[in-house]
Design a protein around this motif. Structure first.
Motif, mmCIF file in Angstrom:
data_model
loop_
_atom_site.group_PDB
_atom_site.id
_atom_site.type_symbol
_atom_site.label_atom_id
_atom_site.label_comp_id
_atom_site.label_asym_id
_atom_site.label_seq_id
_atom_site.Cartn_x
_atom_site.Cartn_y
_atom_site.Cartn_z
ATOM 1 N N GLN A 133 0.839 -1.191 0.000
ATOM 2 C CA GLN A 133 0.000 0.000 0.000
ATOM 3 C C GLN A 133 0.877 1.246 0.000
ATOM 4 O OE1 GLN A 133 -2.556 -0.325 3.400
ATOM 5 N NE2 GLN A 133 -3.742 -2.026 2.554
ATOM 6 N N ASN A 134 0.296 2.327 -0.516
ATOM 7 C CA ASN A 134 1.039 3.584 -0.556
ATOM 8 C C ASN A 134 1.385 4.042 0.866
ATOM 9 O OD1 ASN A 134 0.772 3.604 -3.334
ATOM 10 N ND2 ASN A 134 -1.093 4.827 -3.303
ATOM 11 N N ASN A 135 2.636 4.450 1.030
ATOM 12 C CA ASN A 135 3.112 4.838 2.361
ATOM 13 C C ASN A 135 3.768 6.212 2.398
ATOM 14 O OD1 ASN A 135 5.374 4.248 0.904
ATOM 15 N ND2 ASN A 135 6.190 2.718 2.318
ATOM 16 N N TRP A 136 3.715 6.949 1.274
ATOM 17 C CA TRP A 136 4.320 8.288 1.275
ATOM 18 C C TRP A 136 3.343 9.279 0.633
ATOM 19 C CZ3 TRP A 136 5.785 12.758 -0.771
ATOM 20 C CH2 TRP A 136 6.782 13.474 -0.111
ATOM 21 N N PRO A 147 -1.881 8.557 1.568
ATOM 22 C CA PRO A 147 -0.585 8.599 0.858
ATOM 23 C C PRO A 147 -0.762 8.340 -0.636
ATOM 24 C CG PRO A 147 -0.390 7.342 2.894
ATOM 25 C CD PRO A 147 -1.851 7.618 2.708
ATOM 26 N N CYS A 148 0.118 8.954 -1.408
ATOM 27 C CA CYS A 148 0.003 8.899 -2.864
ATOM 28 C C CYS A 148 1.011 7.960 -3.521
ATOM 29 C CB CYS A 148 0.181 10.297 -3.456
ATOM 30 S SG CYS A 148 -0.962 11.526 -2.805
ATOM 31 N N PHE A 149 2.107 7.648 -2.844
ATOM 32 C CA PHE A 149 3.172 6.856 -3.449
ATOM 33 C C PHE A 149 3.586 5.737 -2.494
ATOM 34 C CE2 PHE A 149 3.656 11.282 -4.790
ATOM 35 C CZ PHE A 149 3.511 11.155 -6.164
ATOM 36 N N TYR A 150 4.167 4.713 -3.116
ATOM 37 C CA TYR A 150 4.812 3.660 -2.324
ATOM 38 C C TYR A 150 6.321 3.847 -2.464
ATOM 39 C CZ TYR A 150 6.527 -0.841 -0.737
ATOM 40 O OH TYR A 150 7.207 -1.828 -0.057
#
Length: 348
Positions: A133-136, A147-150
Motif C-alpha cells: 500500500q502507498n506509504n508516502w 498517501p500517494c506513493f509507495y
C-alpha cells in the motif's frame, strides 16, 4: 652291526672343533675380542687395523688442482627455532584474510539482494496491492488525505544505488526545509518593512509549488530510474534537475523582490539596520549555497553512474514508445482521432 661308542658319539668321524677353519680363528693376541680383554690392565682395547695411508702422487708438470670443499651445514643453535616449512608468510596470510573478508561481504550483499527479490516475488504472487500500500507521504490514519506513493528504498532499489537514492531524498528534504525557513525570513522582513510584500508573496508561492513539484518531477523519476533501470526516467531526471539546480543558484544569489533570502537580500537587510532579519537571511543563503553545490555534485555523480548502467537515448525512445502504446488513454485518444479523420474524409 657295530655298536656306537657311548664315549665318542662321532665314532671315527674327526672332531669338528679340530677343523683348521675353526682353530684358525681361536682367540689370540691379534684379535680384540672379549675373551682376551682384561679390564684391569692398562693396555685397553687395541685399535682396529687400519692400512697405512698412501701419500698422493703429484705430477711435477700438472698444476695442482684445488678441490672445492663441501659446503658446511648450517649449525642450528638450541635457542634458534627450526623452520619445518611454513605454508606462508605474514603478508600472504594477511592477503588471504582480506580476500576471505571481501568474499564474505560479497556473499552477504548477494544474500540481501536475493532476500529483497524474494520479498518482491512474494508480493507479486500475493497480488501486491494488499501488501504494498502507498506509504508516502507518511500521514496519520485519521487524515482524510491518503498517501500517494509507495516508497521503500531498502526493498525496491538495488543495494549498489541505495546510498545515492537516499542522499537525493535527504537533499529534497533539505531543500524543502530551506524553503520553509525562507518563508519565515521573508515574513520577518515583511513585518519590518512593508515594501517587501511582493517578495513575501513569492516566497509563499515557491514553498507551495517547489516542495511537491520537486518531489514529483525529479525525485520520483530518479527513484523509478534506479528501481527499474529506466533510461527514459534518467533523461527526465537530468533535464528537470538541471533546471532545479539553476534555480538553487538563483535562490542563493537572492535577487531582491524575487522572494529568495539569498546573499544580496541579506546584505540589503543588513544595510537597512535589520540585523536580526539579516542574520536569518544569511542562514538561508548559506543553506541555499550548500544545496546548489550538492546538487551539482550529485548531478555529476548520477550521470557517471548512468553511463555505467548501459542506458542510452535510443533505449529511452523505445521505452517512451512502449509506454505510449501501452497506455489505454493514449490508445483511446488515437482511435478517436483516427475515426474522426476517416469520417471527415468519407463525408468530403
Amino acid at each position: 652291526m657295530a655298536q656306537p661308542d657311548p664315549v665318542n658319539p662321532f665314532g671315527d668321524i674327526d672332531n669338528p672343533f679340530q677343523d683348521p677353519a675353526v682353530t684358525e680363528h681361536r682367540p689370540s693376541s691379534q684379535y680384540a675380542t672379549l675373551d682376551v680383554y682384561n679390564p684391569f690392565d692398562n693396555k685397553g682395547i687395541p685399535p682396529p687395523y687400519q692400512p697405512p695411508a698412501q701419500p698422493p702422487v703429484i705430477s711435477p708438470t700438472a698444476p695442482a688442482q684445488i678441490v672445492p670443499s663441501a659446503p658446511q651445514a648450517k649449525k642450528i643453535s638450541p635457542t634458534e627455532p627450526k623452520n619445518y616449512g611454513s605454508y606462508g608468510t605474514q603478508e600472504s596470510t594477511a592477503a588471504a584474510t582480506a580476500d576471505l573478508l571481501r568474499r564474505q561481504e560479497e556473499l552477504n550483499r548477494k544474500a540481501e539482494e536475493l532476500d529483497r527479490r524474494e520479498r518482491e516475488l512474494q508480493n507479486a504472487a500475493l497480488g501486491g496491492t494488499a501488501l504494498r500500500q502507498n506509504n508516502w507521504p507518511p500521514l496519520p490514519s485519521f487524515c482524510p488525505v491518503k498517501p500517494c506513493f509507495y516508497q521503500d528504498i531498502s526493498v525496491e532499489i538495488p543495494q549498489d544505488f541505495q546510498r545515492t537514492v537516499s542522499l537525493m531524498y535527504y537533499l529534497w528534504l533539505l531543500s524543502s526545509g530551506t524553503l520553509f525557513l525562507n518563508f519565515l525570513a521573508t515574513l520577518a522582513h515583511f513585518c519590518m518593512s512593508a515594501t517587501e510584500g511582493p517578495g513575501f508573496g513569492l516566497a509563499i508561492l515557491w514553498l507551495l509549488m517547489f516542495t511537491p513539484c520537486s518531489f514529483v518531477c525529479w525525485y520520483r523519476p530518479l527513484y523509478k530510474a534506479f528501481r527499474s533501470d529506466s533510461s527514459f526516467n534518467f533523461f527526465v531526471f537530468f533535464f528537470i534537475f538541471f533546471v532545479q539546480d539553476v534555480l538553487y543558484v538563483l535562490q542563493a544569489i537572492g535577487i531582491p523582490g524575487w522572494g529568495f533570502s539569498g546573499w544580496i537580500s541579506a546584505l540589503s537587510a543588513l544595510r537597512n539596520n535589520l540585523v536580526a532579519v539579516a542574520v536569518v537571511m544569511m542562514i538561508v543563503a548559506v543553506l541555499l549555497t550548500v544545496i546548489a553545490v550538492l546538487g551539482i555534485i550529485m548531478l555529476k555523480r548520477i550521470h557517471s553512474m548512468y553511463r555505467r548502467t548501459g542506458a542510452s537515448f535510443q533505449k529511452a525512445q523505445e521505452e517512451f514508445a512502449a509506454v505510449v502504446v501501452s497506455n489505454s488513454a493514449v490508445r483511446t485518444a488515437a482511435t478517436n482521432v483516427a475515426a474522426g479523420a476517416a469520417q471527415n474524409a468519407f463525408t468530403s
